[in-house]
Design an enzyme around this catalytic site. Sequence first.
Site, short mmCIF file in Angstrom:
data_model
loop_
_atom_site.label_atom_id
_atom_site.label_comp_id
_atom_site.label_asym_id
_atom_site.label_seq_id
_atom_site.Cartn_x
_atom_site.Cartn_y
_atom_site.Cartn_z
N LEU A 738 -9.26 -2.98 10.25
CA LEU A 738 -7.93 -2.66 10.76
C LEU A 738 -7.21 -1.75 9.77
CD1 LEU A 738 -6.83 -6.19 12.05
CD2 LEU A 738 -7.97 -4.36 13.30
N ASP A 739 -6.75 -0.61 10.25
CA ASP A 739 -6.09 0.39 9.41
C ASP A 739 -4.76 0.74 10.07
OD1 ASP A 739 -5.34 2.32 7.66
OD2 ASP A 739 -7.04 3.67 8.04
#
Length: 866
Positions: A738-739
Site C-alpha cells: 500500500l502506497d
Amino acid sequence: MGHTHSRQLFVHMLSVMLKHRGITVSKTKLINFLSFIEEVCPWFPREGTVNLETWKKVGEQIRTHYTLHGPEKVPVETLSFWTLIRDCLDFDNDELKRLGNLLKQEEDPLHTPDSVPSYDPPPPPPPSLKMHPSDNDDSLSSTDEAELDEEAAKYHQEDWGFLAQEKGALTSKDELVECFKNLTIALQNAGIQLPSNNNTFPSAPPFPPAYTPTVMAGLDPPPGFPPPSKHMSPLQKALRQAQRLGEVVSDFSLAFPVFENNNQRYYESLPFKQLKELKIACSQYGPTAPFTIAMIESLGTQALPPNDWKQTARACLSGGDYLLWKSEFFEQCARIADVNRQQGIQTSYEMLIGEGPYQATDTQLNFLPGAYAQISNAARQAWKKLPSSSTKTEDLSKVRQGPDEPYQDFVARLLDTIGKIMSDEKAGMVLAKQLAFENANSACQAALRPYRKKGDLSDFIRICADIGPSYMQGIAMAAALQGKSIKEVLFQQQARNKKGLQKSGNSGCFVCGQPGHRAAVCPQKHQTSVNTPNLCPRCKKGKHWARDCRSKTDVQGNPLPPVSGNLGEGPAPGPETMLWGNTAGSKRTIADLCRATRGSAGLDLCATSYTVLTPEMGVQTLATGVFGPLPPGTVGLLLGRSSASLKGILIHPGVIDSDYTGEIKILASAPNKIIVINAGQRIAQLLLVPLVIQGKTINRDRQDKGFGSSDAYWVQNVTEARPELELRINANFFRGVLDTGADISVISDKYWPTTWPKQMAISTLQGIGQTTNPEQSSSLLTWKDKDGHTGQFKPYILPYLPVNLWGRDILSKMGVYLYSPSPTVTDLMLDQGLLPNQGLGKQHQGIILPLDLKPNQDRKGLGCFP
C-alpha cells in the site's frame, strides 16, 4: 591306427553314396579331398556323425580359405566334391523328377485317372555316417577316374539353382511344360474334363538373378523367392499406398490387433498414441466422462484379446478403478460363458478372461471370431459401470478469450471443454451461455451486455462476429479523438440504432444526460431545487401534496371524500403464476410466503431463475423476489434445507434484520460438483424469531441497504512490516504494498502477464526516482479484494521494480482511512453517540468537530450548556 581306419571308412561311405547317384569317384581323389578338409577344418569330426549342418560349416571354411589365399591354394575338384556330398545329404527339391512323373501319368490323352495324381514323396535322406574302422578298399582304373571327372563337371551344372543360366536345362524344362499344356488342350478338345485339384502344377516362379561364384560353387545358398503377398482389401491397399506416400492415415482405425491372412492370424500391438490419448482423457475428465466413453466405444470395435483389455485398463485407470473394472469384467464374462454353455458355443470362461491355459497372448489368437466381440462387449460394459470420478476436472475459468482471438473460436473451445465434462446438454448450454459472457474479453463483453439476458449463443456469435484487432484499433482512435474513455465509446456505440441515430431509450441518465447510471441514482438529482409542498389543503394535517393525501379525516375529525382521479396501476389481467405462495411478476413480501406443512418452523424460499453453480464460481447470491420488512418484533434466520444439502447445495446462513426493506437473497455455493438449480426450486427457509433489543442503539434504519456486512472495516495496524494486500486482477492474483503517496498503481514488469496488452504512456512518472514514457496498460483492468471491493484502473508497468505498489486510485475505492486516534477521546466521543465519518448530532447533521461549549452567564450553579 584308429584314425586311418576312420578315414578309410569315410572314403568308403562317400563312394557308396556317389555310386547311388550314378557317379564313380576314385578313392585317391576322395582321400586327397578329405586331407584338404582336415587341413582347412581341424575341428572336423573324426568320430561320430556327419550331418547337413556340419557339412555346411565345412563349406563356410572352404569359402573363407578361398577368399584369404586365392584359387591356387584350393584344388580344382574341391568345390565339386563338396557340392556332390551336400546333395547326397539333402534331398529336398527335385522339380524335374516330379514334372517327369506327372508327364508319365498324362501320356494317354484318352485315359481319365480315377484320382488326382500325387507327387512322389522325396526319398529319405541317407543315414548319418558312422565313423568305425573298416579294412575294405576299393580302387578305380584310369578309365573310371576320367569318367568321374567328366560326371563331376556336369553334376553341378544340373543343380536346380543354375536353371536360369544353363540353356540346355532351361530348354528341357520349357519343352516339358509346353508338352504338358498341349496334352491338357488335347484332353479338353476331346471332351474329357480333368478333375479339379488345387495342387495342380503351379506356374513357374520367376528365376533368381545371376549368382555369384560362391553360390555357383555351392558354398552359399541361392537367394529365395520373395514371400507371397498378403491378401488385403481394396481399402487396405489404398491406405497402405497412402502411408508409403507420406499421408497421415492414423484416423482410419482399420488395423485390428488380430488379423487373418491366408487362413493364418497374426498380432499387432495397440498404437501408443491411442493409449496416450485415452490416459489423458481418464486423468482430465474421468473414466466415465462422455469423451472417455466415446474413446472406449471406438476401441471396442477392434478385435482385442483379453490381455490387451487388461493392460489398457491397468495403464489408464487408477489402482482402485482398475480393481473395480477387473471384478466387473470377470462377472460379465461369467454370464456370457453360461449363455455359451447353454447354446453349445465352444467359448469358455477361461478363454473370455484370458486365464489358465489361455493366459499367454499367443494362445488368445486362436479364438472363434465371435469370442472377440463377446470380450469387447464385457470390457465396455464393465468400464461403463465405474463410479463417477471425484478428481478435479479441467478448470472452466481458464477457458478465456484472448485479446485478439475471434469470438466464435473462443465459444468453440468452451463448448468442446463443457461437452467433455457434462453429459446433460441443457445444463451445459446454460453454463456455456454464462461463461461465454463472463470469460469474453472486454470488447465482446461491452457488445454483449445489452443482450445478455435475452439472447442465446447464436446471437452472441452474430453480435461479436466483426470484433477483432481492427475493431479495437478503431475504438481506441475514436476514444482518443473524442477525449473519452474506451468504455464510454463502447457505450456510445451500443446506444445507436441501425440507422446510426442515437436511441432515446438507452441514451443515458434522464437527469444529467451522462451514460453509466439511471436517473434514480443520479448524483445530481439531489442537487436540483425541488418545490417543497405547503400545508395540505385537503386534510390540513401536514405538508404534502393534495394528490398524495391518504388521510380519511381532516384536522377536526370530519370524514373526507375519496381522492378523485386514477388510482395506482394494478396487476395485469390473466392467471397468476404461483411459486410456493409467491406470485410471480409482483413485489412479494413475507406475508406471501408459505410453509411446507402445518408444523414447519420456517418459510420456504426458492430461486426465481434457472441457475448453474460450479466449484469455481464460489459463493453466489440468488434472488428470491421477496422483500422486507419482517413482521414487527421479529428477526429472520436464513437457513438451508436438508434436501438441498443432500444434493450438494451449500446454503450459507445469515440474519435478516427486522427493518430491512430490500430483497431477501440467498447465499449459495456448490463446493464439490456442478449443481443445476431450477426456477421455483425450494433451497432455503426463513425462520422468524422474536427480536430482543439490548445495548445501545444507533438512531437510523437499515432500509434496503446493507445486504451482507455493512459496517465491517479492514483494519491493519502499522508495524515494522510492510502493509501488503493481495488483489485479484482479471482472474490473476497479485500481491503489493500500500502506497498512499502514489497517484496511480504500479505493477512490476516481472509480474505482468505476457498476454496482457500494454502501450507507451506519453507522460513522466515521478516519485523517489523519475522515468520518462513508462509503459501503461492498454485496457482497463478490473480488480477485486477479498472483502468484495472492486473497481477498474490502468496501472503503469515498470521494469526492475521489486514489488507492486497499490496507489490512491485503488485505496480510494476501498474506502481506506488514515487516522491516529486518542484512546481517551475516542471512548468519550463514542459514549456521546459519535458515528464514524458522520460526527455528532441527533439528526446526523454532520457536525464532525466538537461543539464550542459556552456557559450560560444568566444562571448560577452547575451551569447549563445550550
